[in-house]
Motif scaffolding. Structure first.
Motif, PDB file in Angstrom:
ATOM      1  N   MET A   1       0.826  -1.200   0.000  1.00 38.74           N
ATOM      2  CA  MET A   1       0.000   0.000   0.000  1.00 38.74           C
ATOM      3  C   MET A   1       0.866   1.258   0.000  1.00 38.74           C
ATOM      4  O   MET A   1       0.568   2.234  -0.706  1.00 38.74           O
ATOM      5  CB  MET A   1      -0.922   0.012   1.224  1.00 38.74           C
ATOM      6  N   GLU A   2       1.935   1.246   0.788  1.00 39.03           N
ATOM      7  CA  GLU A   2       2.824   2.406   0.855  1.00 39.03           C
ATOM      8  C   GLU A   2       3.469   2.661  -0.508  1.00 39.03           C
ATOM      9  O   GLU A   2       3.571   3.819  -0.947  1.00 39.03           O
ATOM     10  CB  GLU A   2       3.892   2.187   1.924  1.00 39.03           C
ATOM     11  N   GLU A   3       3.900   1.607  -1.179  1.00 40.81           N
ATOM     12  CA  GLU A   3       4.504   1.758  -2.504  1.00 40.81           C
ATOM     13  C   GLU A   3       3.495   2.332  -3.502  1.00 40.81           C
ATOM     14  O   GLU A   3       3.834   3.209  -4.310  1.00 40.81           O
ATOM     15  CB  GLU A   3       5.023   0.413  -2.999  1.00 40.81           C
ATOM     16  N   LEU A   4       2.252   1.835  -3.437  1.00 42.26           N
ATOM     17  CA  LEU A   4       1.214   2.311  -4.353  1.00 42.26           C
ATOM     18  C   LEU A   4       0.877   3.770  -4.080  1.00 42.26           C
ATOM     19  O   LEU A   4       0.739   4.574  -5.012  1.00 42.26           O
ATOM     20  CB  LEU A   4      -0.028   1.433  -4.223  1.00 42.26           C
ATOM     21  N   ARG A   5       0.741   4.117  -2.793  1.00 41.02           N
ATOM     22  CA  ARG A   5       0.452   5.514  -2.421  1.00 41.02           C
ATOM     23  C   ARG A   5       1.569   6.450  -2.889  1.00 41.02           C
ATOM     24  O   ARG A   5       1.315   7.523  -3.439  1.00 41.02           O
ATOM     25  CB  ARG A   5       0.278   5.596  -0.901  1.00 41.02           C
TER      26      ARG A   5
ATOM     27  N   GLY B   1       0.142   8.819  -5.437  1.00 42.43           N
ATOM     28  CA  GLY B   1      -0.255   9.975  -4.650  1.00 42.43           C
ATOM     29  C   GLY B   1      -1.683   9.943  -4.140  1.00 42.43           C
ATOM     30  O   GLY B   1      -2.125  10.865  -3.451  1.00 42.43           O
ATOM     31  N   GLN B   2      -2.424   8.869  -4.442  1.00 44.55           N
ATOM     32  CA  GLN B   2      -3.824   8.773  -4.042  1.00 44.55           C
ATOM     33  C   GLN B   2      -3.973   7.981  -2.742  1.00 44.55           C
ATOM     34  O   GLN B   2      -3.088   7.220  -2.357  1.00 44.55           O
ATOM     35  CB  GLN B   2      -4.648   8.107  -5.142  1.00 44.55           C
TER      36      GLN B   2
ATOM     37  N   GLY C   1      -3.567   9.808   0.869  1.00 46.19           N
ATOM     38  CA  GLY C   1      -2.719  10.241  -0.223  1.00 46.19           C
ATOM     39  C   GLY C   1      -2.056  11.578   0.026  1.00 46.19           C
ATOM     40  O   GLY C   1      -2.190  12.175   1.102  1.00 46.19           O
ATOM     41  N   THR C   2      -1.366  12.045  -1.000  1.00 48.75           N
ATOM     42  CA  THR C   2      -0.599  13.284  -0.878  1.00 48.75           C
ATOM     43  C   THR C   2      -1.279  14.473  -1.561  1.00 48.75           C
ATOM     44  O   THR C   2      -0.728  15.564  -1.567  1.00 48.75           O
ATOM     45  CB  THR C   2       0.800  13.091  -1.503  1.00 48.75           C
TER      46      THR C   2
END
Length: 201
Positions: free
Chosen positions: A35-39, A43-44, A64-65
């Protein structure tokens, strides 16, 4: 029980009890590094969900960011028929779930929710064929989700990973790069659970 395979798996209440047991396998914990890699890549907001009865239940959230923060929290519940994650559950989970949903009027969450049974069945079939789902403004106006299924070592559907955000950033016409990233994340989580990837048709 999975009506197609005859196999049994723990329900969501048993899963919650299992989280308290030392050494128990926790989908949210297994998924978090992915999940951290995907975020970080997209950025979502990233969400991992499971199924309890006719509801999708949020198991973990990484915000997200972007400037727009999605107000999701662990334990939040949404009707299966109104969410992208629910389409996955209907496509890859027990057929009995779809039968129960179609046995009564579909409850809309927004004016864009699917309330026509034939359209829902078509959407479920499309989801099964392409291996991912989205639900632009079907659960919350202005918000879209793009999600892919997570499987365990037996090949049973156990949940989903999704990106959730404004339709400005997750458009109704799916971005192929976002689809590829979410599907790769779902496969990575599934592999951590012991699932073996099969060649795509």
């Amino acid at each position: 029980q999975n009506s197609a395979t005859g196999r049994y798996r723990l329900g969501f209440k048993a899963y919650l009890l299992g989280r308290a047991a030392p050494g128990s396998e926790d989908l949210a914990a297994v998924a978090r590094p992915v999940m951290e890699e995907l975020r970080d890549a997209l950025g979502q907001t990233v969400v991992v969900s499971g199924v309890s009865g006719e509801h999708i239940v949020v198991l973990e959230v990484l915000h997200g960011t972007s400037l727009v923060e999605i107000g999701l929290r662990r334990g939040a519940r949404y009707l299966v028929g109104n969410t992208a994650q629910g389409k996955l559950a209907l496509a890859f989970g027990s057929r009995a779930l779809l039968d129960r949903l179609l046995a009564k009027p579909l409850e809309p969450a927004t004016p864009r929710s699917i309330v026509d049974p034939d359209r829902l069945v078509a959407e479920v079939e499309l989801t099964r064929d392409r291996g991912w789902a989205s639900a632009p403004e079907e659960a919350v106006l202005g918000i879209n989700a793009l999600t892919a299924p997570v499987f365990d070592r037996t090949g049973a559907f156990v949940g989903s990973v999704a990106i959730i955000g404004s339709i400005q950033f997750i458009p109704p016409e799916a971005d192929p790069a976002q689809v590829a990233a979410v599907r790769a994340a779902a496969e990575a989580i599934s592999e951590r659970l012991g699932w073996t990837a099969r060649p795509r048709g």
